[in-house]
Design an enzyme around this catalytic site. Sequence first.
Site: not given
Length: 295
Positions: A121, A192
């Site tokens: 991520s 993110n």
Amino acid sequence: MNIEIERVGVVGCGLMGHGITQICAQGGWDVVVREVDQERLDKGLAKIEKQLARAVEKGKLSQEDADAVRGRIHPTLDYAELADCDLVIEAMTEDLEAKLEMWREVDPIVKEGAFLATNTSSLSVAEQAAATSRPERFLGLHFFNPAQVMPLLEVVRAEGTSDEASDLGFALGEHLGKTTVAAGDNRGFIVNRLLVPYMLDAIRAHEQGVGSVEDIDAGMIAGASHPMGPIALADFVGLDTLASIASVMHEAYGEERFAAPPSLTKLVEAGHFGRKSGRGYYDYSGEKPVAAPLP
């Protein structure tokens, strides 16, 4: 692009790995899922079986289909069983050195022509690709938690990723019914890159007395039509995971808005990781979550 995949390997059967394993098996592929020990493997498989049972109960899957999905999942503790996979997806914790070590071990095992992908991520896709002998067949496939439910897949193209590998990522997302977007190989990719500083700012706002945990969350739910407040979301993501991503992004961008707030660091050091540990900014031990005192 037609997906010429028959067997998928998943490294890790934890928070993300078990969900990726399940959706790939539901997509019709045989899936070899590897874990470091039997306890973690059994725990991940139990989660899959629970999700399949729930789908049957809700009428989303027949029992026959659920049994077929489970039958396509082949658990193992041995990397050697990944040898015949057409695609191997890494779903380990956000630890770059551990990922690099794994790729150095797995790359020579997996057959020539197979694709490799990381579910990271926040970490560099290119750096992981460089640890293999096939950077042109390496890409990022960033699923979101829970992978069985969340509709998004970020396909991350590193500098050396080929058109063929990138196209495979989009075809895979389409096959799994995901909304698939192209993201550059920067820290945090798209979601993110925007979401992490939002959660960190919400935590800082609480620390600075702007509002209570509950009021900040309620405000963003009712005032911005978000399905979940930012601090509850931090607990859901996992405070240890959030702190790790924040560290990577702060180092990459050098901006204070990416730095972990003091209370986040303290909670992680105390072993309070959020929903998965039973306590974070909220206490989950009762019938409903309540704000927990900070350490």
